[in-house]
Design an enzyme around this catalytic site. Structure first.
Site, PDB file in Angstrom:
ATOM      1  CB  CYS A   2      -3.489  11.790   8.738  1.00 29.39           C
ATOM      2  SG  CYS A   2      -4.309  10.533   9.209  1.00 29.39           S
ATOM      3  NE  ARG A  27       0.856  12.009   3.706  1.00 32.16           N
ATOM      4  CZ  ARG A  27       1.793  11.708   4.120  1.00 32.16           C
ATOM      5  NH1 ARG A  27       3.604  12.192   3.734  1.00 32.16           N
ATOM      6  NH2 ARG A  27       1.884  11.397   5.466  1.00 32.16           N
ATOM      7  CD1 TRP A  74      -5.347   7.055   3.398  1.00 34.79           C
ATOM      8  CD2 TRP A  74      -4.843   5.595   5.291  1.00 34.79           C
ATOM      9  NE1 TRP A  74      -5.840   5.687   3.135  1.00 34.79           N
ATOM     10  CE2 TRP A  74      -5.164   5.012   4.069  1.00 34.79           C
ATOM     11  CE3 TRP A  74      -4.311   4.887   6.160  1.00 34.79           C
ATOM     12  CZ2 TRP A  74      -4.830   3.903   4.011  1.00 34.79           C
ATOM     13  CZ3 TRP A  74      -4.116   3.706   6.103  1.00 34.79           C
ATOM     14  CH2 TRP A  74      -4.145   2.618   5.212  1.00 34.79           C
ATOM     15  CG  ASN A 100      -0.511  13.268  10.279  1.00 39.29           C
ATOM     16  OD1 ASN A 100      -2.270  13.900  10.310  1.00 39.29           O
ATOM     17  ND2 ASN A 100       0.408  13.728   9.015  1.00 39.29           N
ATOM     18  CD  GLU A 482       4.728 -10.932  -2.750  1.00 42.94           C
ATOM     19  OE1 GLU A 482       3.923 -11.159  -3.413  1.00 42.94           O
ATOM     20  OE2 GLU A 482       4.991  -9.945  -2.582  1.00 42.94           O
ATOM     21  CE  LYS A 486       5.790  -8.076  -5.467  1.00 39.28           C
ATOM     22  NZ  LYS A 486       3.671  -7.564  -4.948  1.00 39.28           N
ATOM     23  CD  GLU A 489       2.988  -7.614  -8.825  1.00 41.46           C
ATOM     24  OE1 GLU A 489       1.577  -7.790  -8.894  1.00 41.46           O
ATOM     25  OE2 GLU A 489       3.525  -7.984  -7.955  1.00 41.46           O
ATOM     26  CG  HIS A 505       9.463 -34.141  -9.493  1.00 39.60           C
ATOM     27  ND1 HIS A 505       9.436 -35.981  -9.064  1.00 39.60           N
ATOM     28  CD2 HIS A 505       9.760 -34.182  -8.318  1.00 39.60           C
ATOM     29  CE1 HIS A 505       9.931 -35.642  -8.276  1.00 39.60           C
ATOM     30  NE2 HIS A 505      10.064 -35.025  -7.205  1.00 39.60           N
TER      31      HIS A 505
HETATM   32  C1  G6P Z   1      -4.271  -6.983  -7.333  1.00 40.65           C
HETATM   33  C2  G6P Z   1      -2.959  -6.316  -7.229  1.00 40.65           C
HETATM   34  C3  G6P Z   1      -1.907  -6.366  -6.282  1.00 40.65           C
HETATM   35  C4  G6P Z   1      -2.659  -7.918  -4.412  1.00 40.65           C
HETATM   36  C5  G6P Z   1      -4.650  -8.242  -4.831  1.00 40.65           C
HETATM   37  C6  G6P Z   1      -5.222  -8.867  -3.908  1.00 40.65           C
HETATM   38  O1  G6P Z   1      -3.565  -7.225  -7.726  1.00 40.65           O
HETATM   39  O2  G6P Z   1      -2.004  -5.629  -7.951  1.00 40.65           O
HETATM   40  O3  G6P Z   1      -0.657  -6.520  -5.307  1.00 40.65           O
HETATM   41  O4  G6P Z   1      -2.304  -8.281  -3.979  1.00 40.65           O
HETATM   42  O5  G6P Z   1      -4.737  -7.354  -5.725  1.00 40.65           O
HETATM   43  O6  G6P Z   1      -5.192  -7.748  -3.111  1.00 40.65           O
HETATM   44  P1  G6P Z   1      -6.200  -6.821  -2.214  1.00 40.65           P
HETATM   45  O7  G6P Z   1      -6.484  -5.117  -2.090  1.00 40.65           O
HETATM   46  O8  G6P Z   1      -7.133  -7.950  -1.905  1.00 40.65           O
HETATM   47  O9  G6P Z   1      -4.587  -7.507  -0.917  1.00 40.65           O
END
Ligand code: G6P
Length: 609
Positions: A2, A27, A74, A100, A482, A486, A489, A505
């Protein structure tokens, strides 16, 4: 999220409000609206959709006036729609407000007001504020006193902009927990939830503090503390340009969102942790339903899937219920065993990911109960789920998910504890500890973020690394997955995550001197074994970086570099380990000159299969 803009001065308010709101568009929002005092009456126009939709509606209306408030919404409470958009007005239209934040006790306040005869037109938490203000204004006969009386009744967070027909020269602002600033001009003043909304007009601002209320005329600004004492403030000169202001002074949205995490967690927990229960009012799963469930699936894509893996472990450990976790694109085509005793938990930031949505529809068709853990209010998954847990991380702009992930993991932990309480698997004492730890979590994350300079410096040591392996055991392994995603990506470095014991293994064959092995070491019961696995990597010439808790001396035997995090118990410490990994991925990407906010080939919302 918002946005608020407000104006009082000699100019036409409408164009200034529209301009201010459009500077907050980055935003994200789903609807927009304005209220202006025009010929002695408040005129309000609010529309679902973009600001351009609102502009189209006001184009031919003669809304001339020199004082007004505007809002981009939002959705958090109630779907995006005209009626839920702000501003909200009292019944006779003499007071209008924009808000907000989240009013935590709005259900109780709404019931009280309904019993006094007030009628509600929206599904929002905000509408209670304007009716409460109306109630006190009729009683106190003075808007300032009425505002204070209203705020005394409200629990939760707010940034408020208020206009009242009886005070045609006064814009009112109040703040607690949600940002609000006052822009100081010449014969005109402004309010805004964020600097970009006023940068075209002034760079001089007052920063309102929590509990403060301001009465603003075009040439006078009076600010009061929560005890109604006038406070004098220093003017703050904004030195940022527009682009950096939108990112709150951060160089990239990804970094801003990493730093947003303490707030995202606070918002996700707000009003949910009660003394001896968890308040998740859109989840209607009680003991009887839980005992009737014969199978639980957690299904998601990408980062959300990794949060789902954490969720599996939480539910299995705390509730003793076996859980199957799957990526949505596999789940759908694996002929999953689903009937009306199946609970499908889906996680999604956007609530629109095509595979996740298709999994929801497939499971629903076969009779499963669907529980959505979703960040985007009113999204398809949110609408189609039977039970709902909003993660309340706020808008996430960077493609690489950070704060949405952390909020998803915390939400899964809340859910597991909710189920465990229902089933009587944890005692009130256990829950008291859970509560205390979760309340400390935002502070722990802040402490780690203070070390970001050190992580930036450290990342430079690894500039020539060609591949990165993340290893860990138990929950740490899911954090590795994760962390590795990251890094891939945003830096495009080759990376793998492996359960530490599995490395020998196969993947160990890839280790060389230009390999980096990151060992996540928070699981105490497997610490010695992890250290041995890291020794095996070191013996192949790889560099070793470890993330572990303070006082872990054993890791020093093997790691070249160590990033320390606080210890916050078996389930929460791994969440903390993820924060340095996000920063590490970000700085590695910066070192390699990548476009971190828009990595190649990736999309934020994947709405194709
Ligand atoms: C895409 C985004 C990821 C996200 C995934 C699932 O690959 O780049 O950052 O984790 O989609 O998206 P969701 O909106 O379902 O969490």
């Amino acid at each position: 999220m918002c946005g608020i803009a407000g104006y009082v001065g000699n100019k036409e308010a409408l164009s200034i409000l529209i301009n201010g709101l459009s500077k907050l568009e980055y935003r994200g929002y789903d609807s927009a609206g304005i209220s202006i005092i025009c010929d002695g009456n408040i005129k309000t126009v609010k529309k679902k959709g973009r600001i351009s939709v609102l502009e189209e509606f006001v184009k031919n209306d003669k809304i001339n006036g020199h004082i007004g408030i505007g809002h981009t919404r939002w959705a958090t409470h109630g779907e995006p729609s005209d009626k839920n958009s702000h501003p909200h007005t009292n019944t006779d239209g003499s007071i209008s407000i924009v808000h907000n934040g989240i009013i935590e006790n709005y259900i109780k306040l709404r019931d009280d007001l309904i019993s006094k005869g007030y009628k509600f037109l929206s599904d929002t938490d905000t509408e209670v504020v304007v009716h409460l203000l109306d109630y006190y204004y009729k009683k106190d006969k003075n808007i300032k006193d009425a505002v204070f009386s209203t705020l005394n009744q409200i629990e939760g967070t707010y940034a408020l902009g208020i206009i009242c027909k009886d005070y045609p020269d006064t814009l009112i602002a109040a703040r607690k927990g949600s940002p609000l600033i006052i822009g100081v001009g010449e014969n005109e003043n402004f309010i805004a939830s964020d600097v970009p909304a006023i940068l075209n007009y002034t760079k001089k601002i007052y920063l309102l503090d929590d509990g403060e209320v301001a009465l603003i005329n075009k040439d006078l600004i009076l600010i009061y503390d929560k005890n109604k004492n006038e406070v004098k403030k220093d003017i703050f000169e904004v030195t940022w340009d527009m682009e950096s202001a939108e990112k709150g002074g951060f160089e990239h949205f990804m970094l801003k969102e990493i730093f947003d995490q303490p707030k995202a967690i606070k918002d996700t927990l707000l009003g949910r942790l009660k003394n001896d229960y968890i308040n998740l009012d859109e989840i209607k799963i009680d003991k009887q339903i839980l005992e009737n469930i014969n199978r639980v699936y957690i299904v998601a894509c990408g980062t959300a899937y990794h949060a789902g893996l954490m969720g599996k472990k939480f539910i299995e450990s705390l509730c003793g219920i076996p859980v199957i976790t799957d990526v949505a694109s596999e789940f759908r085509y694996n002929n999953p065993i689903i009937d009306n005793k199946t609970l499908l938990i889906v996680l999604s930031q956007s609530g629109e990911t095509a595979d996740t949505l298709a999994a929801v529809r497939l499971a629903k068709e076969k009779g499963a109960r669907i529980l959505g853990v979703v960040n985007t209010v009113g999204s398809s998954i949110a609408r189609e789920a039977d039970d709902l847990l909003y993660t309340l991380a706020g808008l996430e702009i960077a493609v690489a998910s950070t704060k949405a992930y952390t909020s998803q993991v915390v939400s899964m932990y809340l859910l597991a504890n909710l189920f465990a309480l229902e089933l009587g698997k944890i005692s009130k004492n256990d829950f008291e500890n859970v509560k205390l730890t979760l309340e400390k979590l935002p502070g722990y994350i802040e402490d780690i973020l203070k070390e970001s300079d050190k992580i930036e410096k450290l990342s430079k040591e690894y500039i020539n690394i060609k591949n990165v392996f993340y290893i860990g055991r138990g929950l740490d392994y899911f954090i590795c997955k994760e962390g590795s995603l990251k890094l891939k990506e945003v830096s495009y470095l080759y990376s793998e995550a492996y359960p530490a014991g599995e490395l020998k293994h196969g993947p160990i064959a890839l280790l060389q001197e230009d390999s980096l092995v990151i060992g996540i070491a928070t699981c105490e019961n497997t610490m010695e074994k992890l250290v041995s696995n890291l020794q095996e990597c070191k013996a192949r010439g790889s560099k070793i970086l470890s993330i572990t808790t303070e006082n872990n001396n054993i890791i020093k035997k093997v790691a070249d570099n160590i990033i320390y995090i606080p210890y916050a118990g078996e389930f929460i410490t791994p969440i903390l380990a993820n924060i340095p990994l996000q920063l590490f991925a970000y700085y590695m990407a910066i070192n390699l000159g990548r476009d971190v906010d828009k990595p190649r080939n990736l999309a934020k919302s994947v709405t194709v299969e």
